[in-house]
Design a protein around this motif. Structure first.
Motif, PDB file in Angstrom:
ATOM      1  N   PRO A  58       0.846  -1.201   0.000  1.00  0.00           N
ATOM      2  CA  PRO A  58       0.000   0.000   0.000  1.00  0.00           C
ATOM      3  C   PRO A  58       0.874   1.241   0.000  1.00  0.00           C
ATOM      4  CG  PRO A  58      -0.640  -1.529   1.757  1.00  0.00           C
ATOM      5  CD  PRO A  58       0.675  -2.010   1.223  1.00  0.00           C
ATOM      6  N   SER A  59       0.412   2.288  -0.652  1.00  0.00           N
ATOM      7  CA  SER A  59       1.160   3.542  -0.683  1.00  0.00           C
ATOM      8  C   SER A  59       0.398   4.618   0.085  1.00  0.00           C
ATOM      9  CB  SER A  59       1.408   3.999  -2.122  1.00  0.00           C
ATOM     10  OG  SER A  59       0.202   4.066  -2.853  1.00  0.00           O
ATOM     11  N   VAL A  60       1.145   5.429   0.824  1.00  0.00           N
ATOM     12  CA  VAL A  60       0.575   6.512   1.630  1.00  0.00           C
ATOM     13  C   VAL A  60       1.200   7.815   1.169  1.00  0.00           C
ATOM     14  CG1 VAL A  60       0.284   7.468   3.936  1.00  0.00           C
ATOM     15  CG2 VAL A  60       0.229   4.976   3.601  1.00  0.00           C
ATOM     16  N   TYR A  61       0.373   8.726   0.653  1.00  0.00           N
ATOM     17  CA  TYR A  61       0.839  10.025   0.164  1.00  0.00           C
ATOM     18  C   TYR A  61       0.558  11.074   1.238  1.00  0.00           C
ATOM     19  CZ  TYR A  61       1.434   7.892  -4.416  1.00  0.00           C
ATOM     20  OH  TYR A  61       1.857   7.097  -5.445  1.00  0.00           O
ATOM     21  N   ASP A 142       1.861  13.161 -12.695  1.00  0.00           N
ATOM     22  CA  ASP A 142       3.301  13.169 -12.511  1.00  0.00           C
ATOM     23  C   ASP A 142       3.759  12.288 -11.346  1.00  0.00           C
ATOM     24  OD1 ASP A 142       3.197  15.043 -14.523  1.00  0.00           O
ATOM     25  OD2 ASP A 142       3.302  16.746 -13.162  1.00  0.00           O
ATOM     26  N   LEU A 143       3.251  12.576 -10.157  1.00  0.00           N
ATOM     27  CA  LEU A 143       3.767  11.914  -8.962  1.00  0.00           C
ATOM     28  C   LEU A 143       3.394  10.433  -8.908  1.00  0.00           C
ATOM     29  CD1 LEU A 143       5.219  11.904  -6.282  1.00  0.00           C
ATOM     30  CD2 LEU A 143       3.143  12.841  -5.210  1.00  0.00           C
ATOM     31  N   ILE A 144       2.110  10.118  -9.015  1.00  0.00           N
ATOM     32  CA  ILE A 144       1.697   8.716  -8.918  1.00  0.00           C
ATOM     33  C   ILE A 144       2.339   7.865 -10.011  1.00  0.00           C
ATOM     34  CG2 ILE A 144      -0.291   7.168  -9.182  1.00  0.00           C
ATOM     35  CD1 ILE A 144      -1.914   9.107  -7.500  1.00  0.00           C
ATOM     36  N   GLY A 155      -1.621  -0.011  -6.985  1.00  0.00           N
ATOM     37  CA  GLY A 155      -2.365   1.138  -7.490  1.00  0.00           C
ATOM     38  C   GLY A 155      -3.802   1.211  -7.045  1.00  0.00           C
ATOM     39  N   THR A 156      -4.327   0.126  -6.466  1.00  0.00           N
ATOM     40  CA  THR A 156      -5.706   0.139  -5.962  1.00  0.00           C
ATOM     41  C   THR A 156      -5.755   0.416  -4.467  1.00  0.00           C
ATOM     42  OG1 THR A 156      -5.759  -2.245  -5.477  1.00  0.00           O
ATOM     43  CG2 THR A 156      -6.334  -1.553  -7.720  1.00  0.00           C
TER      44      THR A 156
END
Length: 278
Positions: A58-61, A142-144, A155-156
């Motif tokens: 999982p990604s945390v922005y 850009d960032l993602i 990505g989900t």
């Protein structure tokens, strides 16, 4: 034509990206610039211990990395190491070549974030603010793509974490892009719901009137020692959420006996536990 500059990639054979090996974690720093906003961003990526490029995380922005990255990174590392949360990839968004410890830079950062994190302007005749769509374009275009091309993220399973105007931006994203959001989870600490005469309150009323689906897992906090105005808007926002059965929305409201800054520190930590606890 949209341009993105990946400065650390310009001379990879000579220098490589700036990388710091921390205790049980690796931190990498990239500089990205976007024509959408006109700003350059310092992106710090914290990878978990034993990062494995053959699996996904999982990604945390995290918005406002200037203020919050050190605390959130420390909490994330401790929680991952102790097994209290699953492994994540933390992506901090800050402005390049600016440091809040410098008084002039502090003011510049404050102006930039008003531009990036709000829509509409607080008042029509204000010089600053109202560019949230452009900042979202930077994140989306850009960032993602950069993060997901270079790191093993899912990505989900993206989470957006913001505080104050960053919290406002997260709720704005939920209400305006409910059918095409960049994120599945949103953390909104001390959201500035008073902005533009309560613009987001009117947006929430429209969502309820339209029976709009809000497919998010939502965690939000407020400090009881924050101002009456902040708490009054927050109370009404919570009441409206509770009184409307938004399809797909799961949520948790939390209050702490804290002021504005201290609420961010405890709120982000509990947000990580809420979304990723195991």
């Amino acid at each position: 034509m949209r341009r993105v500059f990946f400065f650390c990639l310009l001379l990879p054979l000579m220098y490589g990206c700036e990388t710091f090996v921390l205790r049980n974690a690796t931190e990498e720093v990239e500089i990205l610039a976007s024509d959408d906003t006109g700003y350059e961003y310092e992106i710090t990526v914290l990878l978990p211990a034993n990062y494995d490029a053959n699996r996904t995380y999982p990604s945390v922005y995290l918005i406002d990395g200037h203020w919050h990255y050190l605390n959130v990174a420390a909490d994330a590392k401790q929680l991952m190491e102790s097994g209290k949360i699953e492994d994540i990839i933390l992506v901090s968004i800050a402005y390049a070549n600016l440091r809040p410890s410098n008084l002039n830079d502090f003011g510049v950062i404050s102006e930039f974030r008003v531009d990036d994190l709000t829509f509409p302007k607080n008042r029509e005749d204000d010089e600053l603010g109202g560019n949230a769509f452009e900042f979202r374009q930077f994140i989306a275009n850009d960032l993602i793509p950069f993060i997901e091309a270079n790191y093993a993220t899912d990505g989900t399973d993206r989470t957006l974490m913001g505080h104050s105007l960053g919290g406002y931006f997260g709720i704005w994203e939920m209400l305006n892009f409910s059918d095409s959001s960049l994120f599945a989870q949103v953390e909104a600490g001390s959201p500035a719901l008073w902005w533009a005469d309560g613009y987001l309150m009117s947006q929430l009323a429209e969502a309820a009137k339209d029976n709009r689906s809000l497919p998010f897992d939502f965690h939000t906090t407020m400090g009881t020692l924050e101002s009456v105005v902040w708490n009054t808007f927050y109370d009404e926002f919570e009441e409206r959420i509770q009184n409307n059965d938004f399809t797909g929305l799961t949520y948790q409201f939390e209050r702490y006996p804290k002021g504005h800054t201290a609420n961010a520190e405890v709120g982000f930590r509990d947000g990580l536990r809420y979304f990723f606890g195991q």
